[in-house]
Structure formats: structure tokens, C-alpha cells
Write an enzyme that holds these catalytic residues in place. Structure first.
Site, PDB file in Angstrom:
ATOM      1  N   SER A 176       0.858  -1.191   0.000  1.00 49.53           N
ATOM      2  CA  SER A 176       0.000   0.000   0.000  1.00 49.53           C
ATOM      3  C   SER A 176       0.889   1.234   0.000  1.00 49.53           C
ATOM      4  O   SER A 176       1.718   1.390  -0.900  1.00 49.53           O
ATOM      5  CB  SER A 176      -0.953  -0.019   1.203  1.00 49.53           C
ATOM      6  N   THR A 177       0.771   2.107   0.991  1.00 48.26           N
ATOM      7  CA  THR A 177       1.514   3.358   0.997  1.00 48.26           C
ATOM      8  C   THR A 177       3.017   3.117   0.858  1.00 48.26           C
ATOM      9  O   THR A 177       3.606   2.368   1.623  1.00 48.26           O
ATOM     10  CB  THR A 177       1.252   4.133   2.302  1.00 48.26           C
ATOM     11  N   HIS A 202      -2.663  -0.998  -3.422  1.00 47.90           N
ATOM     12  CA  HIS A 202      -3.838  -0.139  -3.264  1.00 47.90           C
ATOM     13  C   HIS A 202      -3.735   1.078  -4.174  1.00 47.90           C
ATOM     14  O   HIS A 202      -2.857   1.919  -4.011  1.00 47.90           O
ATOM     15  CB  HIS A 202      -3.975   0.321  -1.813  1.00 47.90           C
ATOM     16  N   MET A 296       0.056   1.381   5.274  1.00 46.42           N
ATOM     17  CA  MET A 296      -0.647   1.708   6.505  1.00 46.42           C
ATOM     18  C   MET A 296      -1.812   0.757   6.698  1.00 46.42           C
ATOM     19  O   MET A 296      -2.429   0.305   5.738  1.00 46.42           O
ATOM     20  CB  MET A 296      -1.134   3.159   6.473  1.00 46.42           C
ATOM     21  N   ASP A 299      -4.196  -4.525   6.175  1.00 45.26           N
ATOM     22  CA  ASP A 299      -4.606  -5.365   5.058  1.00 45.26           C
ATOM     23  C   ASP A 299      -3.461  -6.297   4.674  1.00 45.26           C
ATOM     24  O   ASP A 299      -2.328  -5.863   4.483  1.00 45.26           O
ATOM     25  CB  ASP A 299      -5.009  -4.502   3.861  1.00 45.26           C
TER      26      ASP A 299
END
Length: 363
Positions: A176-177, A202, A296, A299
Site C-alpha cells: 500500500s503506501t 492499493h 498503513m 490489510d
């Protein structure tokens, strides 16, 4: 107070770099209204932005890439090379803007959000996503501080000796991030193995196809945005499309098939890393390797645990090399990780693991 914890008494200082006076005013209003954040300056060009960074020493910068002379990317590269700090891209949606945004994320921008366009990207959604992105940027400040200080990277040892099973035939990656450059590094270092790869990163719709195309160029693999029914072959990789559908992997008569299924958010996301990891655990068992990278939230943690329980080898990116150590940390805390590895050593760790498994089969 921890560096990543904003508060009213010690707000995160934000510099807004955008040549639109309207956007400057709108973003200042939103940011100043968010608990723990404060706009300390505004710049309308790349040159002014660099000067304000040196003068005001912000904690976070928001950056419009479409600055006069199209110098947004140049400013980003200069900041990340000479004075690293979290940069949040505020971009126009789609078209050339998507290409520029992916390039910015590859350079090391912390995250991006789309400017409101009065249709699908409304002012209300912009406000929500801007505040969320600022929180993610704030959480990443420790990483950028360590870059400025040239802090050594510690590589954590394995939690326990790896369990050896059959030869892995599939690699599943979640991020993700901060994941765009991280996924690129890992896939580049895994390309020589020619194993099928599935990635959940994401991203909203309109960006994942661009991301897949740039991964193909960087790695030499056949990388594409996943379509329902795609059959993954050696040397091929898919990126889960942004949007309302989750990516699942099924094994059918020795072939790995992509399934895109609509469903509610899982672990706050669609597509969800957890959904993909769980499907790999069910279909492939020990014949897979799971890799969970920077991001973050949590998930992927439960899905990685399911893979580990099914006999797969599982690796997480070390916290010191994560932009945001949320997802890997969550996986570590529930015992989902066999190995904790620095980003630039994940490829070698997987290669060594496969070599170890091959050695056991022939011993």
C-alpha cells in the site's frame, strides 16, 4: 512525542505547492481544519517551493505536478535527493496525469490524491482523502528523518528457521503506501525466477494499468492489469485493477487463473491484499510464497497468516525500510511472517529459499 504523532499542541507543518490560487485556499482550509495539521506556507512554482522548504522546514509537502514549466517532478526529485521529506502528490485524474503520478510514486512520493473535478471526484471525497493522505504522510516521517541522518538499516533475523516444503510455483505480493517503488524493486529482483506473480497495490481505477505497464518496462516481465479469467504463465505477472472487484487466484488443472469478484471492502480496501492472500492459501497451499510490503493499516496480515498456516513461506519487509510500517508490523504481531527482510534483500532471500528447497528435494 513520537515523530509520527500529530497533535494540536505540536501540529504537523505542511507546505502547499500549487499554482492555482483556488486550490491553495481550498487546501489551506481543509488542512488547517484537520486536527494536528497546520499550513505554514504556500508556493506557486517549483523554484518558490524549494526556497520555502529551505526557509520553513515543513514536515510534509503537498505538490501539484502540473506546475508552470511542468517542473513538479523536478522539484520532487530534488527534494527526495537533497532534503528528504514526505511529499504528497495532488494530481489531476487520468490521462497524462496518471503517467506523471506513477512516475512520482516511483521517485518516492509518499502518496497521491486526485483533485476534485465536480463529478466522481467530489469536494467531499477530496476532503476525506486529503486528510487520510496527510495522516499517512505524517506516519512516514520517521523513515525520511532516518534518510537525512543516513541511519544504518538493521535487518531482522528470521523469527524461526524456515519450514521447507515443495518447490514454490507462485509469488503473491501485497503493498500500500510507499508500495509503488517497493513492488518495482522486489519484482525486478525476482524477474530471473520466471515464476507467475500476482500483485495487489492499493490504487484507484485509472492507475493500475499504468502501474502494470511501467512494471513491465522496469522488470522485463509480461506485466498486465488482471482481467477475469487470465491464466498466469511463467514470466507473467498481474496487478489487481483498482475498483470494486477483488482479485483471487485459483488453480485449475495446473494453471493459475485470475478471478475478479465484486464484494464489500475487506480490511478497508478493494481490491484487498487479504482476499488475494486467502485465495492463494486455499488454492496453492505450500506451493506459494507470500510477500507483504510497506503500507498503513493491516490489510494482508490475516491473509499472510492463512498462507503460512497452509505451508507457504511468508516474508515481510523490515520496518526500517518501510515508508509506513503498518501492514508488515500487523503481520509480524500475529505470527504471520517466517522472515523479516530489508527491501533490497527480499529478492535474494526468495532465491535462496528456493535454492534451499531444491537442495532438500535432491538430498
Amino acid at each position: 512525542m513520537p515523530i509520527g504523532t500529530p497533535s494540536a499542541a505540536n501540529p504537523v507543518k505542511v507546505l502547499v505547492v500549487d499554482d492555482s490560487v483556488l486550490m491553495q485556499k481550498l487546501m489551506t482550509q481543509i488542512i488547517d481544519g484537520a486536527p494536528g495539521f497546520k499550513v505554514i506556507g504556500i508556493a506557486g512554482s517549483a523554484e518558490e517551493g524549494w526556497d520555502k522548504i529551505q526557509e520553513l522546514r515543513p514536515d510534509v509537502v503537498t505538490l501539484d505536478l502540473e506546475l508552470p514549466g511542468r517542473h513538479g517532478l523536478k522539484l520532487l526529485a530534488r527534494v527526495l535527493k537533497q532534503d528528504p521529506l514526505p511529499v504528497l502528490i495532488v494530481s489531476a485524474f487520468g490521462g497524462p496525469g496518471a503517467d506523471n503520478t506513477i512516475q512520482a510514486l516511483e521517485l518516492g512520493a509518499i502518496d497521491f490524491i486526485e483533485k476534485p473535478d465536480g463529478t466522481t471526484h467530489t469536494l467531499e471525497s477530496f476532503m476525506k482523502h486529503l486528510v487520510g493522505a496527510l495522516q499517512r504522510a505524517s506516519a512516514s516521517r520517521r523513515m525520511f528523518a532516518s534518510r537525512r541522518e543516513s541511519a544504518p538499516v538493521r535487518v531482522a533475523a528470521p523469527r524461526e528457521p524456515a519450514r521447507m516444503g515443495g518447490k514454490a510455483s507462485f509469488i503473491a505480493i501485497g503493498a500500500s503506501t510507499g508500495g509503488v517503488p517497493a513492488v518495482q524493486v522486489v519484482m525486478r529482483d525476482l524477474a530471473h525466477l520466471r515464476l507467475p506473480i500476482a500483485v495487489v497495490q492499493h490504487m484507484p481505477p485509472g492507475y493500475t494499468a499504468k502501474f502494470a505497464a511501467r512494471l513491465a518496462t522496469a522488470t522485463g516481465l509480461d506485466v498486465r492489469e488482471a482481467s477475469d479469467g487470465d491464466r498466469l504463465k511463467p514470466g507473467m505477472a498481474v496487478v489487481a485493477p483498482g475498483g470494486p472487484r477483488h482479485l483471487e487466484i485459483e488453480e485449475r488443472r495446473g494453471e493459475f487463473v485470475c478471478m475478479l469478484r465484486e464484494g464489500p471492502l475487506v480490511s478497508g480496501h478493494s481490491p484487498s491484499v487479504d482476499v488475494m492472500f486467502h485465495s492463494v492459501a486455499r488454492s496453492l497451499g505450500a506451493n506459494a510464497i507470500g510477500i507483504l510490503l510497506t503500507g498503513m493499516g493491516r490489510d494482508g496480515a490475516e491473509g499472510l497468516l492463512a498462507m503460512r498456516k497452509a505451508g507457504a513461506e511468508t516474508l515481510i519487509q523490515s520496518g526500517e525500510t518501510c515508508v509506513v510500517n503498518g501492514m508488515p508490523k500487523a503481520a509480524f504481531e500475529i505470527g504471520a511472517a517466517d522472515r523479516v527482510v530489508a527491501l533490497d534483500q527480499i529478492g535474494a532471500a526468495v532465491s535462496n529459499l528456493l535454492g534451499e528447497r531444491s537442495h532438500l528435494r535432491t538430498a
